[in-house]
Write an enzyme that holds these catalytic residues in place. Structure first.
Site, short mmCIF file in Angstrom:
data_model
loop_
_atom_site.label_atom_id
_atom_site.label_comp_id
_atom_site.label_asym_id
_atom_site.label_seq_id
_atom_site.Cartn_x
_atom_site.Cartn_y
_atom_site.Cartn_z
CB CYS A 116 -0.89 -0.11 1.34
SG CYS A 116 -2.29 -1.54 0.97
CG HIS A 256 -3.41 3.37 2.19
ND1 HIS A 256 -3.83 2.81 1.27
CD2 HIS A 256 -3.30 1.78 3.06
CE1 HIS A 256 -3.92 1.95 0.17
NE2 HIS A 256 -3.75 1.07 2.02
CG ASN A 286 -6.46 -0.72 0.79
OD1 ASN A 286 -5.51 -0.55 0.27
ND2 ASN A 286 -5.90 -1.48 1.94
#
Length: 332
Positions: A116, A256, A286
């Site tokens: 990520c 994020h 996500n």
């Protein structure tokens, strides 16, 4: 001597058409819309469907649109860096496939895998090539087809992840805009908490490894949450302190998009009001390497030249980091 900085001069994103809602997830895994929303903030996510369609599709579509909107000839692109943990195949690099499809015949290209945090790593790396004067046009892509490595019987992961991503164009500037600073971190001892054990050289694919579900992303949610809350918030606060910035100085936090509670904790640590926090987790979930460029794309029209922007992320491995940049243009 005038300092050269790397400025983002354009951004574009891409998400697939298929929408996987919380209500649909309820039909094949033990969960509920209320449970998912209250714990993550996610309502739906996009899924890339179709035989033979990999992460490169996301990178190609976002890059093509980006080059068109910025009036950039693909032959002028010097370098393409693609941040992804779901490459089309182990090799060639997904960045190579993107370069070929968009006609960037004069570029060299490679992938970065930092989960990520991948887009942060790639953006920082691309900036170095601009700042040294080596290159004039660098394409940084963050994209993942997470549905390809998610076990849709595992409610700890399948509720979180979706497919999508975006691309930014980096170009040199001598103005007081662009990438101003970055802090990147990694701690390999966290690998046990968030990983995909199968498919690499340690555990090549076998009938047994496939049957044991070793080729899916696995995580220990509570451990990951604890590390993410602390480290993502701390590194964002660290880069602000390093650059003598307060919450009032920040125009936008680009966090994020993994969990709304982690995002809220980061904003509180930075003393940044919630109306300055970019959020799209509710509609995309996500997308791993894709979350930060997707946020910039969604909010592009609200960004103004000179805005102080903080990007922050935390990912498997563990990896985490933050970038401080000044936005380089007013959107039309």
């Amino acid at each position: 001597m005038t300092k050269i900085r790397a400025a983002i001069t354009g951004v574009h994103g891409y998400v697939p058409d298929y929408v996987l809602t919380n209500q649909e997830l309820e039909t094949f895994v033990d969960t509920s819309d209320d449970w998912i929303t209250s714990r993550t903030g996610i309502k739906e996510r996009r899924i890339l469907k179709g035989e033979g369609k990999g992460t490169s599709v996301i990178g190609i579509e976002s890059s093509k649109a980006l080059l068109e909107k910025t009036g950039t000839d693909p032959k002028d692109v010097d370098l393409i860096i693609c941040a992804t943990v779901t490459p089309d195949m182990p090799f060639p690099a997904t960045a190579n496939i993107i370069a070929d499809e968009i006609g960037a015949i004069n570029s060299f290209s490679y992938d970065i895998g930092a989960a990520c945090s991948g887009f942060l790593y790639a953006l920082t790396t691309g900036s170095q090539f601009i700042e040294t004067g080596k290159y004039k046009k660098v394409l940084v892509v963050g994209a993942d087809k997470m549905s390809s490595i998610i076990n849709y019987k595992d409610r700890t992961t399948c509720i979180i992840f979706g497919d999508g991503g975006g691309a930014v164009l980096l170009e040199p500037t001598t103005e007081e805009v662009g990438v101003m600073d970055s802090i990147l971190r990694a701690d390999g001892s966290g690998a046990q908490y968030l990983q995909m054990p199968g498919g690499g050289s340690r555990m090549p694919a076998t009938v047994e490894s496939v049957q044991a579900d070793k080729h899916y992303a696995m995580q220990e949610g509570s451990a990951v949450f604890k590390f993410a809350v602390t480290n993502m918030a701390d590194v964002a606060a660290e880069i602000m302190e390093k650059n003598n910035l307060t919450g009032d100085d920040i125009s936008w936090l680009v966090p994020h998009q993994a969990n709304k509670r982690i995002i809220d904790a980061t904003a509180r640590r930075m003393d940044v009001n919630e109306d300055k926090v970019m959020l799209n987790i509710e509609k995309y979930g996500n997308t791993t390497s894709g979350t930060l460029p997707l946020c910039l794309w969604d909010y592009e029209k609200q960004l103004k030249k000179g805005d102080n922007v903080i990007l922050a992320a935390f990912g498997g491995g563990f990896t985490w980091g933050s970038i401080y940049l000044k936005w380089a243009y007013d959107s039309k």
